[in-house]
Design a protein around this motif. Structure first.
Motif, PDB file in Angstrom:
ATOM      1  N   PRO A  61       0.830  -1.211   0.000  1.00  0.00           N
ATOM      2  CA  PRO A  61       0.000   0.000   0.000  1.00  0.00           C
ATOM      3  C   PRO A  61       0.862   1.257   0.000  1.00  0.00           C
ATOM      4  O   PRO A  61       0.970   1.969   1.000  1.00  0.00           O
ATOM      5  N   VAL A  62       1.463   1.543  -1.133  1.00  0.00           N
ATOM      6  CA  VAL A  62       2.430   2.630  -1.241  1.00  0.00           C
ATOM      7  C   VAL A  62       1.831   3.980  -0.858  1.00  0.00           C
ATOM      8  O   VAL A  62       2.411   4.740  -0.087  1.00  0.00           O
ATOM      9  N   GLU A  63       0.677   4.282  -1.401  1.00  0.00           N
ATOM     10  CA  GLU A  63       0.096   5.599  -1.164  1.00  0.00           C
ATOM     11  C   GLU A  63      -0.244   5.828   0.302  1.00  0.00           C
ATOM     12  O   GLU A  63      -0.110   6.932   0.820  1.00  0.00           O
ATOM     13  N   SER A  64      -0.651   4.795   1.003  1.00  0.00           N
ATOM     14  CA  SER A  64      -1.068   4.944   2.390  1.00  0.00           C
ATOM     15  C   SER A  64       0.099   5.084   3.356  1.00  0.00           C
ATOM     16  O   SER A  64       0.002   5.778   4.368  1.00  0.00           O
ATOM     17  N   PHE A  65       1.220   4.423   3.043  1.00  0.00           N
ATOM     18  CA  PHE A  65       2.309   4.357   4.004  1.00  0.00           C
ATOM     19  C   PHE A  65       3.567   5.100   3.579  1.00  0.00           C
ATOM     20  O   PHE A  65       4.251   5.672   4.410  1.00  0.00           O
ATOM     21  N   PHE A  66       3.882   5.083   2.295  1.00  0.00           N
ATOM     22  CA  PHE A  66       5.125   5.698   1.863  1.00  0.00           C
ATOM     23  C   PHE A  66       4.929   7.111   1.336  1.00  0.00           C
ATOM     24  O   PHE A  66       5.654   8.027   1.702  1.00  0.00           O
ATOM     25  N   LEU A  67       3.948   7.293   0.479  1.00  0.00           N
ATOM     26  CA  LEU A  67       3.720   8.607  -0.113  1.00  0.00           C
ATOM     27  C   LEU A  67       2.799   9.443   0.765  1.00  0.00           C
ATOM     28  O   LEU A  67       1.735   9.895   0.357  1.00  0.00           O
ATOM     29  N   THR A  68       3.238   9.650   1.999  1.00  0.00           N
ATOM     30  CA  THR A  68       2.448  10.445   2.943  1.00  0.00           C
ATOM     31  C   THR A  68       2.566  11.928   2.609  1.00  0.00           C
ATOM     32  O   THR A  68       3.493  12.361   1.915  1.00  0.00           O
ATOM     33  N   LYS A  69       1.645  12.698   3.124  1.00  0.00           N
ATOM     34  CA  LYS A  69       1.660  14.139   2.882  1.00  0.00           C
ATOM     35  C   LYS A  69       2.967  14.759   3.354  1.00  0.00           C
ATOM     36  O   LYS A  69       3.556  15.619   2.678  1.00  0.00           O
ATOM     37  N   GLU A  70       3.452  14.311   4.520  1.00  0.00           N
ATOM     38  CA  GLU A  70       4.693  14.862   5.065  1.00  0.00           C
ATOM     39  C   GLU A  70       5.898  14.550   4.182  1.00  0.00           C
ATOM     40  O   GLU A  70       6.729  15.422   3.889  1.00  0.00           O
TER      41      GLU A  70
END
Length: 286
Positions: free
Chosen positions: A250-259
């Protein structure tokens, strides 16, 4: 399992630790693209800790699926390697190979500094060599850097002042710098004051750094986009590439965070960050 995989995926992508003449052609003041030299400096010095290696062993199949795609290497070629060995052996080689392919036929000379050749002294020697040949010089850094403006080469860390003073003392000019270094924005003023036309720098810690150097060269070299736009396009393209791994993790949920995305955003600067690749004005000549 996803929790652990993402801890270490972040570690993979993280970049932070402590015949040419100078005569103008008919398009004066521009010069032939054959008068340009490119210096690629690639050294990420991966040495992942024992816990990372332990979980890499536990979930090796998932990791190898991603790394095989990223580095264009068969899984079986990585089976007997640690995570650190895999990144060192294939990650840097892939990046260098892809960058050279992206600029093929557009530079008179390309100098690659990696592994034992990746020292600050050899970087300055490469600048000296190209300047003596009268080349316009573009540089790409795939390196670590610190918030207080130290850049990590293999031999030691060099402060930005060592390089800018070298340029000023010798009256050498670098036309551009694309860098994946963390805290790259902190370096923009220093490089600009040395006379650089265009460069980029991340706002904070940069996690968007594996594909973006290749994408930047694809977008800028050959006069496709102005420097500033090519930097932004490379950032956007890497994010899109990472999202293609969503079917594995789940790249978008865990790696590509807003921060992380905010920290990795690129700023640009220099005397003219809108410069096109085939613009070679006299003030950047050596």
């Amino acid at each position: 399992m996803f929790k652990y995989l993402f801890i270490f995926l972040v570690l993979i992508f993280s970049s932070c630790t402590e015949d040419s003449t100078s005569e103008p052609n008919i398009k004066d003041p521009y010069f032939s693209d054959k008068d340009a030299g490119l210096i690629l400096v690639v050294e990420t010095k991966y040495d992942l800790g024992p816990y990372t290696e332990f979980f890499f062993g536990m979930y090796k199949e998932e990791f190898l699926t991603i790394l095989s795609d990223m580095f264009e290497v068969k899984k079986e070629d990585m089976l007997d390697m640690t995570m650190s060995e895999t990144i060192e052996a294939f990650g840097e080689d892939w990046q260098i190979r892809a960058m050279k392919e992206a600029v093929e036929g557009h530079y008179k000379d390309i100098k690659v500094l990696t592994d034992d050749d990746c020292s600050g002294e050899k970087f300055m020697s490469a600048i000296d060599e190209f300047a003596q040949k009268g080349y316009y010089i573009d540089v790409l850094f795939s390196l670590h850097a610190s918030e207080d403006k130290w850049i990590s080469f293999l031999d030691r860390n060099y402060h930005i002042d060592e390089f800018t003073q070298f340029l000023k003392t010798n009256n050498y000019h670098l036309r551009s710098l694309y860098q994946t270094c963390c805290f790259g924005q902190n370096f923009i003023k220093d490089w600009t004051n040395s006379g650089m036309s265009a460069l980029n720098g991340s706002i904070n810690k940069n996690d968007i750094n594996m594909f973006s150097p290749v994408y930047f060269l694809e977008e800028w070299v050959g006069n496709k986009l102005p420097f500033k736009e090519a930097v932004q396009k490379a950032y956007d393209r890497e994010i899109a590439k990472l999202k293609t791994y969503n079917d594995i993790l789940p790249v978008e949920s865990f790696f590509l965070t807003k921060e992380k995305l905010e920290n990795s955003k690129m700023l640009t600067g220099g005397i003219d960050d809108g410069i096109l690749w085939n613009e070679f004005p006299g003030e950047y000549a050596n």
